[in-house]
Design an enzyme around this catalytic site. Structure first.
Site, mmCIF file in Angstrom:
data_model
loop_
_atom_site.group_PDB
_atom_site.id
_atom_site.type_symbol
_atom_site.label_atom_id
_atom_site.label_comp_id
_atom_site.label_asym_id
_atom_site.label_seq_id
_atom_site.Cartn_x
_atom_site.Cartn_y
_atom_site.Cartn_z
ATOM 1 C CB THR A 172 -0.937 0.013 1.225
ATOM 2 O OG1 THR A 172 -0.154 -0.103 2.433
ATOM 3 C CG2 THR A 172 -1.911 -1.150 1.156
ATOM 4 C CB CYS A 173 4.170 2.168 1.345
ATOM 5 S SG CYS A 173 3.807 1.866 3.086
#
Length: 742
Positions: A709-710
């Site tokens: 998700t980063c």
């Protein structure tokens, strides 16, 4: 004969390679790899068509002895000419067995390919699987290797590596067989390979392919290149120099405005003195009696006062109401008049009268407003350190409430570092996005009686007048105000939105009768009937008071002092309607809204939002939930996949077939939030700025998809059928929860 009797079976998997780009799209060639054991006949992989990143995943079962030398040779096949040699790498099996104590269980290695002149031409990724029996054979192999010149898996060893000191807390020891191994006293672990000596704050890790990469915990970034103390020092010196130059430029802005080159209309400042040159278009002259005066050639006027003194004195006075000072990209100062929505290079505090022929255009676009707001947030943020918030998924509301209110507001302007208990994920932006989503979903839940839906058909939220049943409700509203402001400050989205009148109240804008229509249509219709009909002719008696019910208790509210005795007539009907509109939005929630603003203003001052209207504020806070599939596809990048690959085609077919709710879950699975910025997929943010949606080929067919998700990245294994891809993706987006580290 002895060598022949000691043959063993080695399973060698040629996974993939990354080759150096040397030509155009039409000269790529079709790469393949040859495996040569002890100069015997080569064995080849299949050919990959037209790519610099071939993926073979080819298994070879080789007969080798513990001292075999394996050569990997990569070439490209062309249709109308001979095959072209790309590069080769050599593996000495004995050294590899010794470094792993004779056990190779799916050991992954990346080897450097070099051409005949020794230049690097790419990297190849392979996997070894072999077991050498413990005992005399392994001991004899290690003893013979100890007497021979040392070499590494990928080629000759670098003597400078042996001279590098060990990192702090590490120690080299020798076991009973004479092998070197390394002890990490920090983690109380051992390993055969020598740890790299890294600068303070750096750490080496390996990805799922065994490739080493380096994490800089000082700046929370990653790099493929191994850092050295010298490189880090050069980089820090460059940053310090850049910072000092920016500060020096900032200090010169005032003087740059006053010291513009005085050459307009052929006029030159011949008499420049300690005050510097004259402004553009001005000239200094002297009368016969020696008295000095100044000529403005642009407006053909003269004056006794020195314009430079006027500029100097005016800079210490505040700007008039509604004016703002700004700077262009090249550092030139200009002024914005928000009263008339115009700009000028003239300082409104100075009555010089010289103007500019090309004023900057007054910008009112959403992007410009958003850019100004982000500039204010960036300037107010604290760049050093971070604030760690540790929560449990089962009690995210309570855990966040207890921590957020105990942290000074100024410290909350540092970078947030969110940790979910029991999970190993590192927060480089993705965990924070999910935390804001989960927390807003919980704290705005009407079940807590803090907020309620606007109406039966409108699921936007407004403050619940009955929230006082919780004796600490004002503290909770202050907490909610802080969280909403934190989401704005750190550029994150929340799950649910408020009513448009609620946003207007935050902005301090007056509420009108039309605002009622979206919140309470029945109430709006009643007031509209009062407005459009003659009360005396209808025989309707209304007073400046209104009844309302809270938790079964009927209360009477006077719209003005003595309102129960004041009859509504045609003359005061407009006043009655305005008071009713104002009361409808504030009834029973004055204290709650004030507590909300108190918490909000501690993080984001309300005047920072002066450029926005209520709809733009909603977009910043909630984002866009509707997806444009064409925009999604156009702003997606691929790694180890091509747009024409069947897995990619299946993925987009899957996205088109699923429901909007499942698309939201897919987006949240990959990015940490189900909302989009106002610019759509092209404005998705990652850990280091804009980061497009990415699909990477990783794993095997029996693996589940994974997300980062980063970095807005989906790891999609090469499934062999659409049904398998659909089943695995649905399982991942609907059943997966939590973070981990690779």
């Amino acid at each position: 004969m002895g060598e022949q009797s000691s043959l063993r079976q080695l399973k060698l998997t040629i996974s993939n390679a990354k080759l150096k780009e040397t030509g155009s799209l039409f000269t790529k060639g079709d790469p393949y790899c040859e495996v040569i054991v002890d100069s015997n006949l080569p064995r080849k992989t299949e050919i990959c068509k037209g790519t610099y990143e071939p993926v073979w995943n080819h298994d070879f079962n080789l007969l080798v002895n513990p001292r075999s030398v394996i050569e990997l040779k990569v070439s490209t096949k062309h249709r109308f000419k001979n095959d072209i040699f790309v590069g080769s790498a050599t593996v000495e099996l004995g050294n590899l067995l010794a470094s792993h104590n004779g056990v190779l269980r799916n050991v992954e290695h990346h080897l450097t390919l070099k051409d005949r002149t020794g230049n690097k031409t790419g990297t190849i990724f392979v996997t070894f699987d072999m077991v050498l029996e413990q005992g005399g054979e392994l001991t004899a192999l290690i003893s013979s290797l100890a007497l021979a010149p040392s070499s590494s898996v990928a080629g000759p060893s670098n003597q400078s590596d042996a001279d590098e000191p060990l990192p702090p807390g590490w120690e080299m020891k020798i076991d009973q067989n004479g092998r070197k191994y390394y002890v990490d006293h920090n983690t109380r672990s051992t390993q055969w390979t020598k740890p790299p000596s890294l600068p303070p704050g750096w750490e080496q890790r390996h990805d799922h392919r065994g490739r080493p990469y380096y994490v800089d915990h000082n700046t929370r970034t990653t790099s493929w290149q191994k850092p050295t103390a010298q490189n880090v020092e050069h980089f820090n010196n460059w940053r310090r120099q850049l910072s000092s130059e920016q500060e020096a430029n900032r200090q010169q802005l005032e003087s740059r405005y006053a010291s513009s080159t005085n050459n307009a209309n052929g006029v030159h400042a011949d008499n420049a003195d300690a005050l510097g040159p004259l402004p553009t278009g001005w000239e200094k002259r002297v009368m016969e009696n020696g008295r000095v005066y100044f000529v403005n050639h642009e407006h053909r006027t003269t004056q006794w006062e020195d314009p430079r003194e006027q500029i100097k004195n005016a800079s210490s006075r505040p700007l008039p109401r509604g004016w703002e000072e700004r700077y262009t990209a090249d550092g030139t100062k200009y002024f914005v008049d928000h009263n008339t929505r115009t700009t000028t290079f003239n300082d409104p505090r100075i009555t010089l009268g010289h103007g500019s022929a090309n004023p900057i255009q007054y910008e009112r676009s959403y992007r410009w407003k958003f850019g100004q707001f982000r500039h204010l947030c960036t300037r107010a943020s604290i760049q050093t350190g971070h604030i760690k918030i540790s929560v449990s998924r089962n009690s995210v509301f309570e855990d966040s409430f207890n921590q957020i209110l105990n942290i000074p507001p100024q410290d909350l302007k540092r970078r947030l570092f969110i940790q979910f208990r029991g999970e190993d994920g590192l927060d480089y932006g993705g965990l924070a996005r999910e935390w804001f989503f989960l927390l807003s979903h919980e704290m705005l839940n009407p079940m807590y009686c803090l907020f309620e839906y606007a109406s039966k058909n409108n699921y936007s939220l407004q403050i619940n007048p009955a929230s006082y049943i919780n004796p600490h409700h004002l503290t909770y509203f202050k907490f909610v105000g802080r969280v909403i402001a934190l989401a704005l400050f750190h550029n994150k989205f929340i799950d649910k939105g408020f009513t448009l009148p609620f946003y207007k109240r935050i902005l301090g804008k007056p509420l009108t009768m039309m605002d009622l229509k979206s919140v309470d249509e029945d109430f709006y219709n009643s007031l509209n009937w009062v407005k459009e009909n003659h009360l005396e002719e209808c025989g309707l008696e209304l007073y400046f008071a209104h009844e309302f019910e809270v938790l079964g208790e009927v209360k009477i509210h006077e719209l003005k002092p003595g309102g129960e005795d004041i009859l509504v007539t045609e003359e005061n009907k407009e006043e009655y309607i305005n008071l009713m509109v104002s009361w409808r939005f504030t009834r029973g929630v004055e204290e709650q809204f004030k507590a909300f603003l108190d918490g909000f203003n501690e993080i984001v001052p309300l005047h920072w939002l002066q450029y926005f209207d209520e709809r733009e504020l909603e977009l910043i806070l909630v984002g866009i939930k509707d997806f444009d599939l064409q925009d999604w596809q156009a702003n997606t990048i691929y790694r180890n996949y091509r747009r024409s690959d069947k897995q990619i085609q299946w993925f987009w077919t899957f996205v088109q077939e699923i429901s909007d709710e499942q698309r939201s879950r897919l987006l949240q699975f990959v990015t940490g939030t189900c909302r989009l910025p106002i610019g759509g997929f092209q404005d998705l943010m990652g850990s280091n700025g804009p980061q497009k949606f990415c699909i990477e080929r990783v794993g095997k067919e029996n693996w589940l998809p994974r997300s980062h998700t980063c970095f807005n990245r989906l790891d999609l294994p090469p499934y062999r059928s659409y049904d398998t891809l659909k089943e695995k993706l649905l399982l991942a987006i609907e059943e997966t929860e939590g973070f981990g580290q690779e």
